[in-house]
Design an enzyme around this catalytic site. Structure first.
Site, PDB file in Angstrom:
ATOM      1  N   SER A 146       2.967  -4.272  -5.179  1.00  0.00           N
ATOM      2  CA  SER A 146       2.990  -3.274  -6.249  1.00  0.00           C
ATOM      3  C   SER A 146       4.092  -3.645  -7.232  1.00  0.00           C
ATOM      4  O   SER A 146       5.051  -4.336  -6.857  1.00  0.00           O
ATOM      5  CB  SER A 146       3.299  -1.900  -5.651  1.00  0.00           C
ATOM      6  OG  SER A 146       3.685  -0.982  -6.659  1.00  0.00           O
TER       7      SER A 146
ATOM      8  N   TYR B 196       8.522   3.315  -0.630  1.00  0.00           N
ATOM      9  CA  TYR B 196       7.299   2.561  -0.961  1.00  0.00           C
ATOM     10  C   TYR B 196       7.667   1.156  -1.456  1.00  0.00           C
ATOM     11  O   TYR B 196       7.093   0.156  -1.002  1.00  0.00           O
ATOM     12  CB  TYR B 196       6.532   3.349  -2.025  1.00  0.00           C
ATOM     13  CG  TYR B 196       5.250   2.718  -2.480  1.00  0.00           C
ATOM     14  CD1 TYR B 196       4.156   2.595  -1.622  1.00  0.00           C
ATOM     15  CD2 TYR B 196       5.094   2.256  -3.794  1.00  0.00           C
ATOM     16  CE1 TYR B 196       2.963   2.028  -2.054  1.00  0.00           C
ATOM     17  CE2 TYR B 196       3.922   1.706  -4.227  1.00  0.00           C
ATOM     18  CZ  TYR B 196       2.848   1.581  -3.361  1.00  0.00           C
ATOM     19  OH  TYR B 196       1.670   1.032  -3.794  1.00  0.00           O
TER      20      TYR B 196
HETATM   21  P1  NAD Z   1      -6.448   4.318  -1.396  1.00  0.00           P
HETATM   22  O1  NAD Z   1      -5.726   5.427  -0.738  1.00  0.00           O
HETATM   23  O2  NAD Z   1      -7.630   4.631  -2.228  1.00  0.00           O
HETATM   24  O3  NAD Z   1      -6.855   3.229  -0.332  1.00  0.00           O
HETATM   25  C1  NAD Z   1      -6.016   2.898   0.751  1.00  0.00           C
HETATM   26  C2  NAD Z   1      -6.887   2.595   1.923  1.00  0.00           C
HETATM   27  O4  NAD Z   1      -6.078   2.209   3.017  1.00  0.00           O
HETATM   28  C3  NAD Z   1      -7.725   3.794   2.393  1.00  0.00           C
HETATM   29  O5  NAD Z   1      -9.040   3.348   2.592  1.00  0.00           O
HETATM   30  C4  NAD Z   1      -7.068   4.184   3.695  1.00  0.00           C
HETATM   31  O6  NAD Z   1      -7.947   4.781   4.609  1.00  0.00           O
HETATM   32  C5  NAD Z   1      -6.613   2.801   4.173  1.00  0.00           C
HETATM   33  N1  NAD Z   1      -5.608   2.897   5.235  1.00  0.00           N
HETATM   34  C6  NAD Z   1      -4.413   3.536   5.189  1.00  0.00           C
HETATM   35  N2  NAD Z   1      -3.814   3.437   6.382  1.00  0.00           N
HETATM   36  C7  NAD Z   1      -4.642   2.742   7.185  1.00  0.00           C
HETATM   37  C8  NAD Z   1      -4.589   2.313   8.543  1.00  0.00           C
HETATM   38  N3  NAD Z   1      -3.554   2.627   9.334  1.00  0.00           N
HETATM   39  N4  NAD Z   1      -5.624   1.610   9.046  1.00  0.00           N
HETATM   40  C9  NAD Z   1      -6.683   1.311   8.284  1.00  0.00           C
HETATM   41  N5  NAD Z   1      -6.799   1.663   6.987  1.00  0.00           N
HETATM   42  C10 NAD Z   1      -5.786   2.378   6.468  1.00  0.00           C
HETATM   43  O7  NAD Z   1      -5.362   3.528  -2.274  1.00  0.00           O
HETATM   44  P2  NAD Z   1      -5.502   2.301  -3.298  1.00  0.00           P
HETATM   45  O8  NAD Z   1      -4.935   2.753  -4.579  1.00  0.00           O
HETATM   46  O9  NAD Z   1      -6.853   1.722  -3.252  1.00  0.00           O
HETATM   47  O10 NAD Z   1      -4.437   1.301  -2.659  1.00  0.00           O
HETATM   48  C11 NAD Z   1      -4.783   0.042  -2.122  1.00  0.00           C
HETATM   49  C12 NAD Z   1      -3.517  -0.800  -2.047  1.00  0.00           C
HETATM   50  O11 NAD Z   1      -3.032  -1.041  -3.370  1.00  0.00           O
HETATM   51  C13 NAD Z   1      -2.380  -0.125  -1.285  1.00  0.00           C
HETATM   52  O12 NAD Z   1      -1.718  -1.075  -0.489  1.00  0.00           O
HETATM   53  C14 NAD Z   1      -1.463   0.362  -2.397  1.00  0.00           C
HETATM   54  O13 NAD Z   1      -0.128   0.462  -1.981  1.00  0.00           O
HETATM   55  C15 NAD Z   1      -1.664  -0.721  -3.439  1.00  0.00           C
HETATM   56  N6  NAD Z   1      -1.328  -0.281  -4.789  1.00  0.00           N
HETATM   57  C16 NAD Z   1      -1.987   0.767  -5.366  1.00  0.00           C
HETATM   58  C17 NAD Z   1      -1.606   1.189  -6.646  1.00  0.00           C
HETATM   59  C18 NAD Z   1      -2.272   2.329  -7.330  1.00  0.00           C
HETATM   60  O14 NAD Z   1      -1.751   2.771  -8.377  1.00  0.00           O
HETATM   61  N7  NAD Z   1      -3.395   2.833  -6.846  1.00  0.00           N
HETATM   62  C19 NAD Z   1      -0.572   0.524  -7.310  1.00  0.00           C
HETATM   63  C20 NAD Z   1       0.073  -0.531  -6.682  1.00  0.00           C
HETATM   64  C21 NAD Z   1      -0.309  -0.928  -5.417  1.00  0.00           C
END
Ligand code: NAD
Length: 261
Positions: free
Chosen positions: A152, A165
């Site tokens: 991120s 985070y």
């Molecule tokens: P999201 O919440 O839509 O998806 C996260 C997924 O991870 C979900 O499907 C959840 O069920 C799964 N998950 C969480 N814990 C788990 C576990 N113990 N076992 C199996 N699955 C698990 O979020 P997103 O925005 O799609 O995020 C995806 C990645 O991108 C994350 O690592 C997040 O930190 C990173 N990210 C997101 C953003 C943003 O703004 N959305 C920005 C920077 C980084």
């Protein structure tokens, strides 16, 4: 493309055709979009997350056949070796892994506890490391494989309340650099993708998304506005494809200009 330019219709260095790619967190947000777009690029995709119903929803949007669904909580580390064995027995050796599963929070230091630290490191770091350790074994991954960590912008810059985070995301950046050195002999590449703010279920209830004033401030910090899951999925596709075969240990920032100022 024109034949006269010496190229053919088939020229596509970004193709994932014939590749088997695991996408974690595939039930939602970036992982879901990544799985769908990898399948559009020709990959056989193995969806991995906890919620079967929501993964089936992702599955229904996939192109092509032979895709797989694996229901798993990635923090149950002991189950990872047998899970990877099952995947390889079903589809053969793996070519790519995108570690999207993760959790987020905005938490001031005074509310941080070791229990919180543990929870975040287990989900955002240990699970990605444990899964990558197993997938990258010779018996499980083809030479030339590619492993992507979803880091991120919070791993590279700071924001109030984002220390917990950000620590987990910074750990992935460091891991990718040294793992790139360790696995170069087998031409297995480790890279990170670092998104800015993308509206997905991970942050839809966080203060910077629900408070209209904070949301506007956040949008203004992104020169190109907030991103969408496909902006991140396309970066992952590049890192999974042969087009990036000389790219390893890097952090690809996809943030609509958030970090340029
Ligand atoms: P999201 O919440 O839509 O998806 C996260 C997924 O991870 C979900 O499907 C959840 O069920 C799964 N998950 C969480 N814990 C788990 C576990 N113990 N076992 C199996 N699955 C698990 O979020 P997103 O925005 O799609 O995020 C995806 C990645 O991108 C994350 O690592 C997040 O930190 C990173 N990210 C997101 C953003 C943003 O703004 N959305 C920005 C920077 C980084």
């Amino acid at each position: 493309m024109r034949e006269s330019e010496g190229m053919t219709e088939a020229f596509n260095p970004f193709t994932l055709s014939g590749k088997k790619i695991i996408v974690t967190g595939a039930s939602s947000g970036i992982g879901r979009q990544c799985a769908i777009d990898c399948s559009k690029m020709g990959a056989t995709v193995i969806l991995l997350a906890r919620n079967e119903e929501r993964m089936r929803e992702t599955f229904s949007h996939l192109y092509g056949s032979d895709h797989q669904i694996i229901v798993a909580d990635l923090t149950v580390f002991d189950a990872i070796p047998s899970m990877v064995e099952t995947i390889v027995s079903r589809v053969g050796k793996i070519d790519g892994l995108v570690n999207c599963a993760g959790i987020s929070t905005t938490l001031p230091l005074k509310l941080m506890t070791t229990t919180k630290l543990d929870e975040f490191f287990r989900t955002n770091v240990y699970s990605a490391v444990e899964l990558s350790k197993e997938v990258s074994k010779k018996k499980n991954m083809n030479e030339g494989g590619s492993i992507v960590f979803l880091s991120s912008v919070m791993g590279v810059v700071g924001e109030s309340g984002k220390s917990l985070y950000g620590m987990t995301k910074g750990a992935l950046l460091s891991a990718a650099r040294s793992l790139a050195c360790e696995f170069a002999k087998r031409r297995i590449r480790f890279n990170c993708v670092s998104p800015g703010a993308i509206l997905t279920p991970i942050n839809e209830h966080l203060p910077h998304m629900i408070d209209p004033e904070k949301r506007q401030q956040l949008e203004e910090k992104h020169l190109l506005g907030l991103g969408s899951p496909e902006d991140v999925a396309y970066a992952c596709i590049y890192l999974l494809s042969g087009a990036s075969k000389w790219v390893t240990g890097q952090n690809l920032i996809v943030d609509g200009g958030y970090t340029v100022r």
